[in-house]
Scaffold this active site. Structure first.
Site, PDB file in Angstrom:
ATOM      1  N   ALA A 241       0.999  -3.554   0.002  1.00 29.14           N
ATOM      2  CA  ALA A 241       1.690  -3.251  -0.190  1.00 29.14           C
ATOM      3  C   ALA A 241       3.274  -3.744  -0.811  1.00 29.14           C
ATOM      4  CB  ALA A 241       1.996  -3.122   1.105  1.00 29.14           C
ATOM      5  N   HIS A 242       4.049  -3.100  -0.422  1.00 29.16           N
ATOM      6  CA  HIS A 242       5.646  -3.890  -1.501  1.00 29.16           C
ATOM      7  C   HIS A 242       6.302  -4.607  -0.727  1.00 29.16           C
ATOM      8  CE1 HIS A 242       8.015  -0.842   1.722  1.00 29.16           C
ATOM      9  NE2 HIS A 242       7.661  -1.765   2.258  1.00 29.16           N
ATOM     10  N   ASN A 243       6.829  -6.024  -1.700  1.00 32.52           N
ATOM     11  CA  ASN A 243       6.599  -7.250  -1.370  1.00 32.52           C
ATOM     12  C   ASN A 243       5.523  -8.141  -0.030  1.00 32.52           C
ATOM     13  OD1 ASN A 243       9.292  -5.068  -0.962  1.00 32.52           O
ATOM     14  ND2 ASN A 243      10.249  -7.112  -1.448  1.00 32.52           N
ATOM     15  N   SER A 261       5.556  -6.392   2.988  1.00 30.91           N
ATOM     16  CA  SER A 261       6.520  -8.122   3.615  1.00 30.91           C
ATOM     17  C   SER A 261       6.511  -9.122   4.255  1.00 30.91           C
ATOM     18  CB  SER A 261       7.614  -7.713   4.026  1.00 30.91           C
ATOM     19  OG  SER A 261       8.512  -6.619   3.416  1.00 30.91           O
TER      20      SER A 261
END
Length: 346
Positions: A241-243, A261
């Site tokens: 997923a993002h980051n 994250s």
């Protein structure tokens, strides 16, 4: 069909020949399915019985292998047969996939730059200001967006999609259908129960010597970068997923996911169907068993099991107790009955 002499094979893997030094091979095969002209290997003692009847022309064995019966195949003795066959498979695969040239049915933006000795297959698309290194192989229907960077010796198999601003390092392999740079799952809830999309303006950075399995997805960061560090190996159908940051040389098996994250350390082993929640950190050299759910930050050098994931030894003890729960309930019921009988007798 390319043929190799046993002398060539021995030279490639540093082996010594025992048997017919003029033997030739032109295919690889399993020892139990050996055929004339085939080369196989013996690394697992469970397969020793097959070597005495195999029809393979050449078998790679360890230096300390001592046959108990006659063997018709030519032997090539090496220190480590498994590593030897791995190196041969690598050579074979490089020869098989050694494609060059640019198809006249591919589109390459005039502002893109291409290195030397590249292959670009039919219907591949390379966007504006993309930078493609040397010896890159871009198979049919690959999409490379604007400002994407692809390092030297990287292979993008059919249908790979690299969204804009994605950076891929050297010596990487991205298998069919994998996606890097799609939007992260970012939505802001509204008072009426609907959601506003939070634009994802970051990118994905994939460092050198990374392999990404088929249909695995790596989301772009909301801001900054989603980072896959060098040496990481992701299986098919994984979700990053993002980051998220994945540490160097970490491996992840199929259907596992790391939420937004999350930070995964270096040299970790993540088995299949593992879920890691967002905004936590997992240390280095952590092993996470299949179908585990990691819900809190974890230090380094441990093995986790279960959902929620805890120390594997403790989880195994808990599982033993769970298997005996019916017996424990029955014992408690019996004790309660005896206690009630004693109280009524007073």
């Amino acid at each position: 069909m390319m043929k190799f002499s046993v002398q060539q094979i021995a030279g490639m893997i540093g082996g010594t020949i025992e048997g017919n030094a003029n033997a030739e091979v032109w295919k690889l095969c399993k020892i139990e399915e050996g055929e004339e002209g085939g080369i196989s290997f013996l690394a697992n003692p469970k397969y020793v019985s097959y070597i005495y009847g195999t029809k393979a022309s050449v078998v790679i064995v360890s230096n300390d292998f001592k046959p108990e019966q006659p063997i018709s195949a030519t032997l090539v003795r090496v220190e480590n047969p498994y590593l030897a066959i791995a190196s041969l498979l690598k050579v074979y695969n490089e020869m098989k996939l050694n494609k060059t040239g640019v198809s006249d049915r591919a589109f390459i933006s005039p502002s893109a730059t291409m290195g030397e000795n590249c292959y670009v297959g039919p219907f591949a698309f390379i966007g504006e200001n993309a930078k493609i290194g040397n010896n890159v192989k871009i198979y049919p229907q690959v999409f490379i967006g604007d400002n994407v960077v692809v390092g030297d010796n990287t292979t993008l198999f059919a249908g790979v999609k690299l969204y804009c601003d994605t950076i891929v390092g050297k010596d990487c392999i991205l298998h069919a259908g994998s996606v890097a740079g799609s939007d992260g799952f970012g939505f802001a809830p509204k008072a009426d129960g609907s959601y506003d999309k939070v634009d994802q303006i970051g990118n994905v950075v994939i460092e050198d010597n990374v392999e990404i399995g088929a249909n695995t997805c790596i989301d772009r960061a909301t801001m900054g970068s989603t980072v896959i560090h060098k040496g990481v190996k992701l299986d098919n159908l994984c979700q990053i997923a993002h980051n998220v940051v994945v540490g160097s040389n970490t491996v992840m098996a199929a259907q596992s996911a790391i939420a937004g994250s999350g930070k995964m350390g270096a040299n970790c082993v993540i088995a299949g169907q593992v879920g890691v929640v967002g905004h936590i950190e997992v240390g280095d050299r952590v092993v996470i068993a299949a179908q585990s759910g990691v819900t809190r930050s974890i230090g380094s050098d441990c093995t986790l099991l279960g959902s929620p994931a805890i120390d594997a030894k403790q989880q195994r003890r808990n599982y033993i107790h769970q298997r005996n729960i019916e017996k424990l309930v029955n014992r408690v019921d019996e004790l309660e009955k005896k206690l009630a009988a004693l109280e009524s007798a007073k």
